[in-house]
Design a protein around this motif. Sequence first.
Motif: not given
Lengths: 138, 259
Positions: B66-71, B62-64, A116-117, A41-42, B74, A112, B87, A26
């Motif tokens: 990134l994941s939201r963006h991706m999903v 943060g990580r969440d 929470d996911d 992104l941090v 998708e 990371f 992003f 990404i």
Amino acid sequence: MTTQQGGGSLTRTPHPSSLYDVLDLILDKGLVIDLYVRVSLVGIELLTIDARIVIASVDTYLRFAEAVNRLDLAETGGKDLPEFIEDLGEGGGRGKTKGALEGAKDSIKDVFDGGDDDKEKAAASRRSRSSRSKDDDA
Amino acid sequence: MSGGSSSGAAGTATYVYGVLRASEEPTIDAMGVGGEARVRSVTDGGLTAIVSDVDEGFVEAGRDDLSRHMVILEQAALSATVVPLRFGTVMPDDDAVTAELLRGRAAELQELLTALDGRVELSLSGTYDEQIFGEVVAEQPEVAALRERVRGGDENATYYDRIRLGELVAQAMAAKRQRDTDQVLEKLRPLADDVHLGDVAHERSVLSAAFLVHRDRLPEFDRAADEVAAQNRARIRFRYAGPLPPYDFVGGGKEGPWG
């Protein structure tokens, strides 16, 4: 996650399962609308600088040398090389890492951890370094 | 996902995920980046932007996120042809999305959607198993000889020999990487409309490749990828993902025309 059991079957997953691969997929990709890319992104610098290994370096040569030296040719080789990608790929639960890569790996995980996911992955990553406290390994 | 509320209220901005044809608008039921608003859409002139509200001051993800963006992208890519945005793209409000993206870059977006029509990205990366070093020792007499010489020797006394040994191993690995990448591409490139090779990220990385593939060819590509994995089963571990939005094929790379 990709598996290669039995007939060498390769499983296609909806998206990359390792954090490294997600970032690789990404970040720095996608159409740029000038002036509007403003969320970062941090920890992204940590990843791109630390985790991109300089292949042609004395450090790498010495690690390669160590790897072939420790290799027991009668059996399958040892497990002493850095495996941070595999660690991430397997949810962080599998690994031992050594040397220079340790910092990079922990940086990635620090970025990371706490998502929470994917609590399981984060928990696995915490377990993998349970012998050390979170703050003393920078 | 719905056309729903127009943002622009004080303190709110519009995060943009990607653009697709309005006729292909997917149903996406998800929370957006930032985790405070649901994904919705902004449509104009046959183009739809997938968006969600974010706090105006939202600058660190943060990580969440990134994941939201991706999903979210998708899910869109499951049924629609999607142009993913970089992003972290945030526009002031929906009007800006309409004016500067959907209208302002309509021609470019339509062109991309036509070029990408029906196509998705498949990601394939491979890492050598540890035993690859055994292969190197077996194939390279000089490596084997040097290895014998430095094994168990004094660390300082063998320093330069060890560097030489490692350098030879690195060279052998580079040659293997090239050979194996060629072999993978030989099989898979004919099934793809485009291929993008990423940087090697790890000492034992073989390749990190993105393939642009038409949906209709997915089963065929799966079979070919599976054959490649089977052929290299003992030595390379592959990771295979998709269908993904064509992140690598919208010109967003650092060297790309939009970079």
